[in-house]
Motif scaffolding. Structure first.
Motif, short mmCIF file in Angstrom:
data_model
loop_
_atom_site.label_atom_id
_atom_site.label_comp_id
_atom_site.label_asym_id
_atom_site.label_seq_id
_atom_site.Cartn_x
_atom_site.Cartn_y
_atom_site.Cartn_z
N PHE A 163 66.99 3.56 17.61
CA PHE A 163 67.40 4.78 18.29
C PHE A 163 66.25 5.36 19.09
O PHE A 163 65.09 5.20 18.73
N TYR A 169 65.29 9.23 20.52
CA TYR A 169 65.62 10.65 20.52
C TYR A 169 64.64 11.38 21.44
O TYR A 169 63.49 10.96 21.60
N GLN A 218 62.82 15.16 21.95
CA GLN A 218 62.57 16.42 21.23
C GLN A 218 61.67 17.32 22.07
O GLN A 218 60.52 16.98 22.35
N GLY A 246 59.36 22.45 19.19
CA GLY A 246 59.99 23.45 18.36
C GLY A 246 61.49 23.36 18.24
O GLY A 246 62.12 24.20 17.61
N GLU A 247 62.07 22.32 18.87
CA GLU A 247 63.53 22.18 18.83
C GLU A 247 63.93 20.93 18.05
O GLU A 247 63.10 20.11 17.68
N ALA A 248 65.22 20.79 17.81
CA ALA A 248 65.73 19.63 17.09
C ALA A 248 65.74 18.40 17.99
O ALA A 248 65.95 18.50 19.20
N PRO A 249 65.50 17.23 17.42
CA PRO A 249 65.66 15.99 18.19
C PRO A 249 67.12 15.83 18.62
O PRO A 249 68.04 16.15 17.86
N PHE A 262 69.88 12.95 20.37
CA PHE A 262 70.12 11.52 20.53
C PHE A 262 70.15 11.14 22.00
O PHE A 262 70.77 11.80 22.82
N PHE A 282 61.32 7.42 11.70
CA PHE A 282 60.86 7.74 13.04
C PHE A 282 59.40 7.35 13.25
O PHE A 282 58.57 7.44 12.33
N GLY A 283 59.09 6.95 14.47
CA GLY A 283 57.71 6.85 14.89
C GLY A 283 57.15 8.25 15.13
O GLY A 283 57.88 9.24 15.05
N LYS A 284 55.86 8.32 15.45
CA LYS A 284 55.22 9.63 15.63
C LYS A 284 55.59 10.30 16.94
O LYS A 284 55.30 11.47 17.14
#
Lengths: 117, 115
Positions: B33, B35, B37, B40-43, B45, B105-107
């Motif tokens: 996947f 994503y 981001q 300060g917000e949600a990831p 898709f 998730f990756g960084k």
């Protein structure tokens, strides 16, 4: 709006205290993930539940615990809080009752920003 | 265990094309996947790849090579609002049972779009 609801949005508490973060998944999603994101850090996987059962554990501290209830909402409990626990805590849900190879996209809530002082 | 690597930061010019790479090592691979981001917000898709090849969605495309453990996200006609972190995430199925998929998730790659 992802359909995932997290409460509270913000939380300020003192070291040594205990807090509970709540997550309501999207309607019909059986799986819930919890992630921690510290300042300028990636999403650290904490724990996953599926239909009430723990399915996977990441780098979750022993001071932290979680559960998923029969109505599928989930709670993350953080105890003996330390300054380093200050972070954004995200909950995500997905429909994992799918055949292998199908899209298991996770939808994220807006997060709870925890500040420990 | 799992290992997901992507560059920490990238800078690109408005209107240009940028490619963000991701390499991974995992067992029980189910899909990859991407994503987006904002701070300060949600990831949110962007894309999903399970088979080798390119998936295109408007200005965004994602490529996967399962044999090489490699993916990239391609962003075309960059806009200022594309400045964000882009997260590569691997779904794996270690138990082959219902609800057993894990999403790691990756960084993230922080992309800055400049005028």
């Amino acid at each position: 709006d992802s359909g995932v609801t997290q409460t509270p949005k913000h939380l300020i508490t003192a070291t040594g205290q205990r807090v509970t973060l709540r997550c309501s998944p999207r309607s019909g999603d059986l799986s819930v993930y919890w992630y921690q994101q510290s300042l300028d850090q990636g999403l650290q996987f904490l724990i996953q539940y599926y239909n009430g059962e723990e399915r996977a554990k990441g780098n979750i501290l022993e001071r932290f615990s979680a559960q998923q209830f029969p109505d599928l909402h989930s709670e993350l409990n953080l105890s003996s809080l330390e300054l380093g626990d200050s972070a954004l805590y995200f909950c995500a849900s997905s429909a994992l009752n799918l055949p292998r190879g199908k899209n298991t996209e996770a939808f994220f809530g807006q997060g709870t920003r925890l500040t420990v002082v | 265990g799992q290992n997901i690597d992507q560059p920490t930061e990238m800078t690109a010019t408005e209107g240009a094309i940028v490619q963000i790479n991701c390499t991974y090592q995992t067992s029980g691979f189910n899909g990859l996947f991407w994503y987006q981001q904002h701070a300060g917000e949600a990831p949110t898709f962007l894309s999903y790849n399970v088979l080798d090849g390119l998936e295109e969605k408007g200005r965004f495309s994602s490529f996967l090579s399962r044999s090489k453990g490699y993916s990239y996200l391609l962003l075309k006609e960059l806009q200022m609002k594309d400045s964000a972190s882009y997260l590569c995430a691997v779904s794996r199925d270690p138990y082959s049972g219902a609800g057993s998929y894990q999403l790691t998730f990756g960084k993230g790659t922080k992309l800055s779009v400049i005028p």
